[in-house]
Design an enzyme around this catalytic site. Structure first.
Site, short mmCIF file in Angstrom:
data_model
loop_
_atom_site.label_atom_id
_atom_site.label_comp_id
_atom_site.label_asym_id
_atom_site.label_seq_id
_atom_site.Cartn_x
_atom_site.Cartn_y
_atom_site.Cartn_z
N GLU A 168 0.70 -1.15 -0.07
CA GLU A 168 0.07 0.19 -0.05
C GLU A 168 1.08 1.35 0.02
O GLU A 168 0.82 1.94 0.96
CB GLU A 168 -1.00 -0.06 1.15
N GLU A 356 -5.35 -8.52 0.94
CA GLU A 356 -5.79 -8.22 2.13
C GLU A 356 -7.47 -7.80 2.39
O GLU A 356 -7.91 -6.99 1.62
CB GLU A 356 -5.22 -7.05 3.06
C1 GAL Z 1 -3.94 -2.26 5.68
C2 GAL Z 1 -2.51 -2.65 6.16
C3 GAL Z 1 -2.62 -3.64 7.29
C4 GAL Z 1 -3.68 -3.51 8.53
C5 GAL Z 1 -4.76 -3.18 7.55
C6 GAL Z 1 -6.10 -3.16 8.68
O1 GAL Z 1 -3.79 -0.88 5.43
O2 GAL Z 1 -1.99 -3.08 5.06
O3 GAL Z 1 -1.15 -3.40 7.83
O4 GAL Z 1 -3.20 -2.66 9.08
O5 GAL Z 1 -4.97 -2.04 6.86
O6 GAL Z 1 -6.08 -1.89 8.99
#
Ligand code: GAL
Length: 444
Positions: A168, A356
């Site tokens: 990200e 994710e």
């Molecule tokens: C994403 C990040 C993760 C985690 C997730 C939940 O942006 O890559 O590390 O924190 O959000 O907030």
């Protein structure tokens, strides 16, 4: 009707994701150097209740039990990140063999258990020494990062096939260098634009290096993305939503695809050209093997005269009085479908993986268990939305849940819990939540 994993075909990749700083702890053990997060958490009132990642889930010491637990839940793909300053305590220069040894143990045990490692090279924990030289705002970072990537691929590439260059870039450049709410806590449009451009250059260069050292590797990178909608149909709101879309979704994927930066909608973005050298536009592009998209919610945007540069702002979930997670994000599973469709619509887009997705809810331990029915339901709805996109022709090849263990959630500390597995941060005891049991069953 609930879907089974068979509906996705037998090659679909199911997994879980984590990140080094959020779980490893052992922040100064065995020669690890400080990262910007080790420094940032020491400042007062930056992090919820001044929490720190010094110990986190103590994964560095407990990875054997944790990987065995992962295996017992039928999880066969594990996305984790490497802490740059464990490998190179100063970010450049001398290699810390103990750091290499740790990731070798982790990778080897994963493979023994039949778990495929998916390695993120940079999940936000820049070595502090490099930040002192300007960090992502210094163009030299392209070389520093390249050296680090080469060391990782040389040491682990005989066993690690799947790589993600950055996690990200939008979030770490904006939160870290524009809003100052994440490490290193810098604030300003020029910091942001410089950091963004050097991250975009490093993203492509990192991938080129992996391929040049290990031609058969499968290389991708990951992007945060949110479905964006205007608050009303007024033209001003529509324009505001378009601008937000540039920042939230388009800024890094478009130069990677060879389309250049999307500077048309936002005048201030043109200033990024100040950091560009003649050959950069070409160097920004790379033909990845896959694109990782990471989605948690949607954003509703309205015109806001007093917001500098953007003239746009988010109408929060709270203001809209819609269902929210513990992050105050709207619960809106269809966002996943929309972002998949959006990314798939780019010409020449590589296959997509959801690297994710997940949700934080206030879990409670009761009678030795955690009934997290809201998370479970959310995950099931998301999987439906991934399937919907796939049925409509989106080449989506995998889905990773954020996250395996409750962990250090950056500026929110340990408060929001995203895990399939509950962690008691006093005792380090793990309890598989209902969602974790459901995922194990789903994956069986
Ligand atoms: C994403 C990040 C993760 C985690 C997730 C939940 O942006 O890559 O590390 O924190 O959000 O907030």
């Amino acid at each position: 009707m609930l879907l089974t994993k068979d509906a996705f075909g037998k090659d679909f990749i199911w997994g879980v994701s984590t990140a080094a700083y959020q779980i490893e702890g052992a922040h100064d053990l065995d020669g690890k150097g400080p990262s910007i997060w080790d420094i940032f958490v020491q400042k007062r009132n930056k992090i919820f209740q001044n929490h720190k990642g010094d110990i986190a889930c103590d994964f560095y010491n407990r990875y054997i039990d944790d990987l065995q637990l992962m295996h017992s839940l039928n999880i066969r793909n594990y996305r984790f990140s490497i802490a740059w300053s464990r490998i190179l305590p100063n970010g450049i220069g001398e290699v810390n063999q103990s750091g290499i040894d740790f990731y070798n143990r982790l990778i080897n045990l994963s493979l023994e258990l039949g778990i495929t490692p998916w390695v993120t090279l940079y999940h936000w924990d820049l070595p502090h020494n490099l930040e002192q030289k300007g960090g992502w705002t210094n163009r030299d970072i392209k070389d520093w990062f390249s050296q680090y990537v080469a060391i990782c691929v040389t040491n682990f590439g005989d066993r690690v096939n799947h790589w993600m260059v950055l996690n990200e870039p939008t979030v770490f450049s904006a939160a870290g260098y524009f809003f100052g709410v994440h490490a290193p806590g810098k604030r300003g449009i020029d910091y942001f634009l410089a950091a963004a451009h050097h991250a975009a250059l490093s993203q492509a260069e990192g991938a080129r290096i992996i391929k040049s050292l290990r031609n058969n590797s499968i290389v991708g990178t990951t992007f945060s993305c949110s479905h964006v909608e205007p608050f009303t149909n007024r033209e001003k709101d529509i324009i505001a939503a378009k601008k937000a879309d540039v920042l939230l979704n388009r800024l890094f994927i478009e130069p990677l695809l060879g389309m250049g930066y999307p500077t048309d909608e936002i005048k201030a973005l043109k200033r990024i050209e100040k950091y560009m050298k003649p050959n950069d536009e070409k160097e920004l592009s790379f033909n990845m093997d896959f694109i990782g998209i990471q989605n948690y919610t949607r954003e509703i945007i309205k015109h806001a005269l007093f917001v500098p540069f953007l003239r746009a702002k988010i109408v929060t979930a709270k203001q809209r009085k819609v269902e929210m997670t513990a992050m105050n994000w709207e619960v809106y599973p269809a966002s996943m479908y929309h972002v998949l469709k959006k990314f798939a619509a780019y010409p020449n887009i590589p296959p997509i993986l959801v690297t994710e997705n997940g949700a934080a809810f206030p879990d409670k331990v009761e009678n030795g268990g955690v009934e997290d029915s809201r998370r479970l339901q959310y995950l099931q709805q998301i999987i439906q939305q991934v399937h919907r996109a796939k049925l409509e022709g989106v080449d989506v090849k995998g889905y990773f849940i954020w996250t395996f263990l409750d962990n250090f959630e950056w500026a929110e500390g340990y408060e929001p819990r995203f895990g399939l597995v509950h962690v008691d941060f006093q005792t380090q005891k793990r309890i598989v939540k209902s969602s974790g049991k459901w995922y194990a069953d789903f994956l069986k």
